[in-house]
Design a protein around this motif. Sequence first.
Motif, short mmCIF file in Angstrom:
data_model
loop_
_atom_site.label_atom_id
_atom_site.label_comp_id
_atom_site.label_asym_id
_atom_site.label_seq_id
_atom_site.Cartn_x
_atom_site.Cartn_y
_atom_site.Cartn_z
N TYR A 28 -0.20 18.91 -9.34
CA TYR A 28 0.70 17.88 -8.85
C TYR A 28 -0.16 16.68 -8.49
O TYR A 28 -0.72 16.59 -7.40
CB TYR A 28 1.53 18.40 -7.68
CG TYR A 28 2.44 19.52 -8.11
CD1 TYR A 28 3.73 19.25 -8.54
CD2 TYR A 28 1.99 20.84 -8.13
CE1 TYR A 28 4.55 20.28 -8.99
CE2 TYR A 28 2.81 21.86 -8.56
CZ TYR A 28 4.09 21.58 -8.98
OH TYR A 28 4.90 22.59 -9.42
N CYS A 29 -0.30 15.78 -9.44
CA CYS A 29 -1.27 14.69 -9.38
C CYS A 29 -0.79 13.53 -8.50
O CYS A 29 0.40 13.26 -8.39
CB CYS A 29 -1.53 14.20 -10.80
SG CYS A 29 -2.91 13.06 -10.93
N SER A 30 -1.75 12.82 -7.93
CA SER A 30 -1.43 11.64 -7.12
C SER A 30 -0.84 10.53 -7.98
O SER A 30 -0.22 9.61 -7.47
CB SER A 30 -2.68 11.14 -6.40
OG SER A 30 -3.67 10.76 -7.33
N MET A 31 -0.98 10.63 -9.32
CA MET A 31 -0.40 9.64 -10.22
C MET A 31 1.07 9.90 -10.48
O MET A 31 1.74 9.15 -11.18
CB MET A 31 -1.18 9.61 -11.54
CG MET A 31 -2.59 9.09 -11.36
SD MET A 31 -3.50 8.93 -12.91
CE MET A 31 -3.82 10.63 -13.30
N GLY A 32 1.61 11.03 -9.96
CA GLY A 32 3.03 11.30 -10.08
C GLY A 32 3.42 12.19 -11.25
O GLY A 32 4.60 12.43 -11.46
N ASN A 33 2.44 12.66 -12.03
CA ASN A 33 2.79 13.57 -13.11
C ASN A 33 2.30 14.98 -12.80
O ASN A 33 1.58 15.19 -11.83
CB ASN A 33 2.26 13.05 -14.47
CG ASN A 33 0.76 12.83 -14.45
OD1 ASN A 33 0.00 13.69 -14.02
ND2 ASN A 33 0.32 11.67 -14.93
N VAL A 56 2.96 18.22 -20.03
CA VAL A 56 2.91 17.36 -18.85
C VAL A 56 4.32 16.87 -18.57
O VAL A 56 5.01 16.38 -19.46
CB VAL A 56 2.00 16.13 -19.06
CG1 VAL A 56 1.91 15.30 -17.79
CG2 VAL A 56 0.62 16.54 -19.53
N THR A 57 4.76 17.02 -17.32
CA THR A 57 6.05 16.47 -16.92
C THR A 57 5.79 15.28 -16.00
O THR A 57 4.72 15.14 -15.42
CB THR A 57 6.91 17.53 -16.21
OG1 THR A 57 6.20 18.03 -15.08
CG2 THR A 57 7.25 18.67 -17.14
N GLY A 58 6.79 14.41 -15.89
CA GLY A 58 6.71 13.30 -14.96
C GLY A 58 6.01 12.06 -15.48
O GLY A 58 5.78 11.12 -14.72
N MET A 59 5.65 12.02 -16.77
CA MET A 59 4.99 10.82 -17.31
C MET A 59 6.03 9.79 -17.73
O MET A 59 7.08 10.14 -18.27
CB MET A 59 4.10 11.18 -18.50
CG MET A 59 2.89 11.95 -18.09
SD MET A 59 1.56 12.16 -19.33
CE MET A 59 2.19 11.66 -20.85
#
Length: 103
Positions: A28-33, A56-59
């Motif tokens: 759960y990346c700080s970039m939101g993906n 990858v989800t959330g991109m």
Amino acid sequence: MERVKSANEPEMITLYSLDGDHLLVTHYCSMGNQPQMKTATITELGSPLAFKIVQVTGMKSPDEAHMVGLILTMPDKDHFTQQWTYKDKGKEQANVFKFTRKS
């Protein structure tokens, strides 16, 4: 579960789970993906664990920066090293993080 907080970035969480003879990781990346990666079949304990991207989800776009690989090395019970590989606009770069258990 692993939680990492850098000085000027939001907290990141990485979840590890066993799936048969593979390990899975969701970051759960700080970039939101949220990249999901898995190892090949694990045949030997103690060797480095190499995770490769599954999805990858959330991109917001395919060129957005995201993690594509992780090599996890645990030389002993008090140390581990992560080599994260990320891709941004088609270019890959790796960063190494070394961790030591606090007494």
